[in-house]
Motif scaffolding. Structure first.
Motif, PDB file in Angstrom:
ATOM      1  N   GLY A 223       1.245  -1.185  -0.136  1.00  0.00           N
ATOM      2  CA  GLY A 223       0.091  -0.226   0.129  1.00  0.00           C
ATOM      3  C   GLY A 223       0.940   1.108   0.096  1.00  0.00           C
ATOM      4  N   LYS A 224       1.789   1.254   0.186  1.00  0.00           N
ATOM      5  CA  LYS A 224       3.101   2.207   0.039  1.00  0.00           C
ATOM      6  C   LYS A 224       2.519   3.831  -1.474  1.00  0.00           C
TER       7      LYS A 224
ATOM      8  N   VAL B  84      -5.012  -3.922   9.854  1.00  0.00           N
ATOM      9  CA  VAL B  84      -5.909  -4.621   8.894  1.00  0.00           C
ATOM     10  C   VAL B  84      -5.393  -5.952   7.857  1.00  0.00           C
ATOM     11  N   HIS B  85      -4.223  -5.366   8.013  1.00  0.00           N
ATOM     12  CA  HIS B  85      -2.768  -6.472   7.389  1.00  0.00           C
ATOM     13  C   HIS B  85      -2.841  -7.911   7.733  1.00  0.00           C
TER      14      HIS B  85
ATOM     15  N   LYS C  61      -7.116  -9.284  -5.548  1.00  0.00           N
ATOM     16  CA  LYS C  61      -8.335  -8.589  -7.148  1.00  0.00           C
ATOM     17  C   LYS C  61      -9.660  -7.507  -5.730  1.00  0.00           C
ATOM     18  N   ILE C  62      -9.716  -8.154  -5.030  1.00  0.00           N
ATOM     19  CA  ILE C  62     -10.581  -7.623  -4.229  1.00  0.00           C
ATOM     20  C   ILE C  62     -10.087  -6.475  -3.937  1.00  0.00           C
ATOM     21  N   SER C  63      -8.441  -5.994  -3.374  1.00  0.00           N
ATOM     22  CA  SER C  63      -8.160  -5.239  -2.594  1.00  0.00           C
ATOM     23  C   SER C  63      -8.198  -3.470  -4.624  1.00  0.00           C
TER      24      SER C  63
ATOM     25  N   GLY D 298      -4.878  -2.725   3.479  1.00  0.00           N
ATOM     26  CA  GLY D 298      -4.102  -4.231   4.522  1.00  0.00           C
ATOM     27  C   GLY D 298      -5.046  -5.437   4.213  1.00  0.00           C
ATOM     28  N   ILE D 299      -6.093  -5.692   3.014  1.00  0.00           N
ATOM     29  CA  ILE D 299      -6.822  -6.900   3.255  1.00  0.00           C
ATOM     30  C   ILE D 299      -5.994  -7.951   2.520  1.00  0.00           C
ATOM     31  N   VAL D 300      -4.448  -7.674   2.247  1.00  0.00           N
ATOM     32  CA  VAL D 300      -4.060  -9.356   1.078  1.00  0.00           C
ATOM     33  C   VAL D 300      -3.175  -9.588   2.431  1.00  0.00           C
TER      34      VAL D 300
END
Length: 409
Positions: free
Chosen positions: A220-221, A248-249, A281-283, A329-331
């Motif tokens: 996410g940077k 979250v991550h 993919k969701i991210s 953060g989801i991955v």
């Protein structure tokens, strides 16, 4: 007689219809080969591209009736080509350690394209060859049936693992592995002795792991830097969002671990092998939605002549902040999953939780520094309206681009 035999074999090889008499004049194709290889851990990824010469490409395509479109022709030619090369190990011969051979069997992907009036056939595979074995690696392309002439030498090999970027990534990867092993050793020690020193070292290594993990690609940077370049933002906002991304991550990995660890269903086990890809993919979808929403807000703001200080509900919302936190953060973190599984196997749930918290703190620190740098850059350019406009619109375009790339790659 030899010429007749060659024509017959070519016709059989390409399985062209009886009306394809034009193949009688097809020349033996000359193929230029390019090899890209990348050493990842103890394996080597090979990406190989064959470029066929133009006369052969044109004559082969012309041998099909015009009523067939190019897509159909490529499909049929690819089938015929692979029917021959697969049974001959893709005409790819790899030797290492002087006399040992690697046989190409499991090709993960292959495709045939038409570019600039030339066939381009590409395929990739992963070989169990480590860095040391690559030192004496030799690759040859040869068709013992004499249907193809290969133009290839060792200079046609691009070793991507030797690029500066990959050297850094490999160093980070090795360091992370070493830290993971140290954490496991400390967990074993805590399981036996419950030493306070081991606690300190464990949490220190966990924090360091989070830092190094976040320095690597992704995490996410790029998204965070673009997000904080688009508008004025405070240091408090940067700190809170960075902290939440780390949480979250890390805890997405915790939830994943719980599901994997307590799942006994074989289908679920194989399904979650692709969880990182699914989460990415969701991210990507979330990032695209954020970009489109921010662009919409920017258009509305421009039409209504809103100022940067506007505090109306149309311009002031936290929904995009939440979206950025989730998408960045989801991955799941693979290292954290490993630690969670290891601590669960030792029934050390609390220690695993502490380790994950310090990992998330280390990761959040790097993301926070990234956000601060973006804020500083924007502040420096605050007197130049042209640069500010560039940041505002350029960052939105980049967020959208980032989402699209993550979705399609």
């Amino acid at each position: 007689m030899k010429q007749l035999l060659k024509i017959f074999l070519l016709l059989t090889f390409f399985q062209v219809f009886s009306f394809s008499c034009t193949l009688c004049t097809v020349q033996t194709p000359s193929i230029h080969v390019l090899v890209k290889k990348d050493i990842i851990d103890d394996k080597t990824l090979f990406k190989i591209k064959w470029t066929f010469n133009t006369p052969f490409t044109k004559q082969t395509i012309d041998s099909y009736p015009e009523k067939f479109d190019i897509k159909f022709k490529l499909q049929e030619i690819k089938k015929s080509l692979e029917k021959y090369i697969i049974k001959n190990d893709y005409l790819t011969y790899i030797t290492y350690d002087i006399d040992k051979k690697y046989v190409v069997k499991n090709v993960s992907s292959s495709k045939l394209q038409l570019k600039h009036n030339m066939f381009i056939y590409s395929y990739s595979f992963t070989a169990n060859l480590n860095k040391k074995q690559n030192e004496n690696l030799d690759i040859k392309f040869e068709d013992k049936g004499n249907f193809f002439i290969f133009n290839f030498n060792q200079d046609n090999i691009i070793d991507r693992s030797k690029s500066p970027q990959n050297i850094i990534i490999q160093y980070l990867s090795k360091t992370l592995k070493d830290i993971t092993n140290n954490i496991k050793e400390l967990l074993n020690d805590l399981d036996k002795s419950n030493s306070a020193i081991s606690y300190i070292w464990l949490l220190s290594f966990s924090f360091l792991y989070g830092i190094l993990h976040a320095i690597g690609p992704g995490h996410g940077k790029s998204l965070i830097s673009s997000y904080f370049l688009k508008d004025d933002s405070s240091h408090i906002k940067a700190l809170s969002m960075s902290g939440l991304i780390g949480v979250v991550h890390t805890f997405s990995a915790f939830i994943l671990t719980l599901v994997i660890y307590y799942s006994v269903d074989t289908f679920l086990g194989s399904y979650f092998n692709n969880v990182e890809k699914i989460a990415t993919k969701i991210s990507a979808v979330i990032i695209i939605a954020i970009a489109l929403y921010l662009i919409y807000k920017k258009i509305i703001k421009s039409r209504n002549n809103h100022q940067n200080s506007c505090g109306c509900s149309g311009c002031k919302t936290h929904s995009t902040d939440i979206g950025v936190i989730l998408s960045a953060g989801i991955v799941p973190c693979a290292g954290t999953v490993t630690i969670f599984i290891y601590t669960m196997s030792l029934n050390m749930y609390f220690i695993g939780f502490l380790s994950a918290v310090f990992m998330s703190l280390g990761m959040s620190l790097i993301i926070y520094i990234t956000a601060l740098l973006s804020i500083k850059i924007r502040d420096k350019a605050s007197t130049n309206t042209t640069v500010i406009k560039f940041f505002e619109y350029g960052s939105l375009a980049f967020i959208l681009f980032l989402g699209v790339i993550l979705l399609i790659v």
